[in-house]
Design an enzyme around this catalytic site. Structure first.
Site, short mmCIF file in Angstrom:
data_model
loop_
_atom_site.label_atom_id
_atom_site.label_comp_id
_atom_site.label_asym_id
_atom_site.label_seq_id
_atom_site.Cartn_x
_atom_site.Cartn_y
_atom_site.Cartn_z
N PRO A 108 1.07 -0.99 -0.11
CA PRO A 108 -0.41 -0.58 -0.03
C PRO A 108 0.15 1.47 0.26
O PRO A 108 0.52 2.42 -0.41
CB PRO A 108 -0.81 -0.11 1.13
N GLU A 110 0.73 -8.14 8.76
CA GLU A 110 0.83 -7.15 8.62
C GLU A 110 1.58 -6.66 8.04
O GLU A 110 2.19 -5.20 7.90
CB GLU A 110 1.29 -6.46 10.02
N ARG A 122 -0.77 -7.64 -20.81
CA ARG A 122 -1.55 -7.32 -22.27
C ARG A 122 -0.90 -6.63 -23.42
O ARG A 122 -1.23 -6.54 -24.37
CB ARG A 122 -3.14 -7.23 -21.91
N ASP A 136 -4.46 0.76 -28.21
CA ASP A 136 -5.48 1.53 -26.95
C ASP A 136 -5.05 2.67 -26.89
O ASP A 136 -5.29 3.63 -26.03
CB ASP A 136 -4.26 0.47 -25.55
#
Ligand code: 4FN
Length: 249
Positions: A88, A115, A153, A168
Site C-alpha cells: 500500500p 501486517e 496484455r 489502446d
C-alpha cells in the site's frame, strides 16, 4: 516474460493462469507464471513464516529469513528480473507502468500477508514498491494478479492483431466509446442509428464523440492528464456548453 511470485498461497495463482487471454499467453509460451511458496524456505518442523512484532502490538510480521531465501532462489532462476513488492505504500500502478514492466526481462513479485514484511527485507531485497490502489487488502496476491494481468496484455503477440495493445494508445488516457450488439431493440431501448448506417466515417465520428462524452461525464480527471487534439477539444467544449445550458436559468 517470466513472472515469479513469492507467496504463502501459491494456489491462488491457478485462478489467474487458468482462464482467457492469460491462459492462452501461458499456453503459447509468451509468459510463464511460477508461484513459489515462501513456506518452502522456512526452517524447522513447522515451517513458520511469521512472528510477533518487536515492540508489541497486534498482528504478525513476515519473518525475514524465509523471504530472503525465497527471493535469492527466485533470482537464481531469473537473474535479470526486477524484484517488486506489492504494497500500500508503493507508487501507484497505472497503464504507463504496465507498459514499462512489459519490457522487463523478468519480474519477481513479493506478496505480503499479516501486517507485512520485516522492514529489512524492503530495504535490501526490493527494487520497486507498487500499489494497485488505496484500500485495505488481506494480502498482496490479488494485487500481483492485477499487475500480471495488465502487464501481460502489453506483451507482443498476447492480444490478437485485431485488438493489439498499441490500438489502446488511441483510447489511452480516456474511456472507450459506448458499445452495442444485437438485438437492435432491447427493453424499449434502441441502438444509435448511425451504428447501423454502414457509413464508416460517421461511425468513427460518433465513436470519438461518445468516448469524449463518457470521459467528460464519468472520469473528468482523465481529461486533465490526456492531451487532446484541437478537434477533440472542440467536441469537449461543445458538450460543456450544452451541459452548462442545462443548468443555466
Ligand atoms: N495490503 C492502507 C493503509 C495501511 C494498510 C493497508 C493494507 C496486505 C500485508 C499490506 C493494499 C492496497 C493496495 C499491495 C492499506 C497492496 C495492499 C496494494 C496490501 C497484507 C500488508 C496489506 C491507506 C492504502 C488503505 C495490508 C491504505 N497494492 N495493508 O492494505 O498489500 O499492492
Amino acid at each position: 516474460m517470466n513472472f515469479c511470485v513469492l507467496t504463502i498461497f501459491p494456489e491462488m495463482f491457478d485462478a489467474l493462469a487458468g482462464y482467457g487471454i492469460i491462459r492462452r499467453a501461458v499456453e503459447s509460451g509468451r509468459i510463464s507464471i511460477a508461484p513459489v511458496n515462501i513456506r518452502d524456505y522456512a526452517d524447522g518442523r513447522h515451517k513458520v513464516t511469521d512472528d510477533r512484532p518487536y515492540g508489541g502490538g497486534s498482528g504478525m510480521v513476515m519473518k525475514p529469513e524465509p523471504l530472503a531465501a525465497a527471493i535469492r532462489a527466485a533470482r537464481e532462476r531469473l537473474p535479470e528480473a526486477r524484484t517488486v513488492l506489492l504494497s500500500p505504500r508503493g507508487r501507484a500502478f497505472d497503464q504507463e507502468a504496465a507498459r514499462q514492466y512489459a519490457g522487463c526481462k523478468g519480474l519477481i513479485f513479493v506478496c505480503g500477508r499479516y501486517e507485512g514484511l520485516d522492514e529489512r527485507i524492503c530495504e535490501t531485497y526490493i527494487d520497486d514498491e507498487i500499489s494497485i490502489g488505496d484500500y485495505i487488502l488481506t494480502g498482496g496476491e490479488l494485487a500481483a494478479m492485477v499487475v500480471i494481468d495488465a502487464v501481460t496484455r502489453n506483451i507482443p503477440g498476447v492480444l490478437g492483431a485485431e485488438d493489439a495493445a498499441e490500438c489502446d494508445s488511441f483510447s489511452d488516457g480516456r474511456l472507450e466509446y459506448a458499445h452495442y450488439t444485437r438485438p437492435r431493440e432491447f427493453e424499449e431501448s434502441e441502438v444509435p442509428e448511425v451504428l447501423l448506417s454502414g457509413n464508416h466515417r460517421a461511425i468513427e465520428d460518433w465513436r470519438l464523440e461518445s468516448a469524449l462524452l463518457q470521459t467528460l461525464l464519468k472520469r473528468p480527471d482523465l481529461l486533465e492528464k490526456s492531451e487532446l487534439t484541437d478537434r477533440e477539444k472542440q467536441i469537449v467544449k461543445k458538450w460543456c456548453r450544452y451541459l452548462e445550458s442545462l443548468v443555466s436559468y
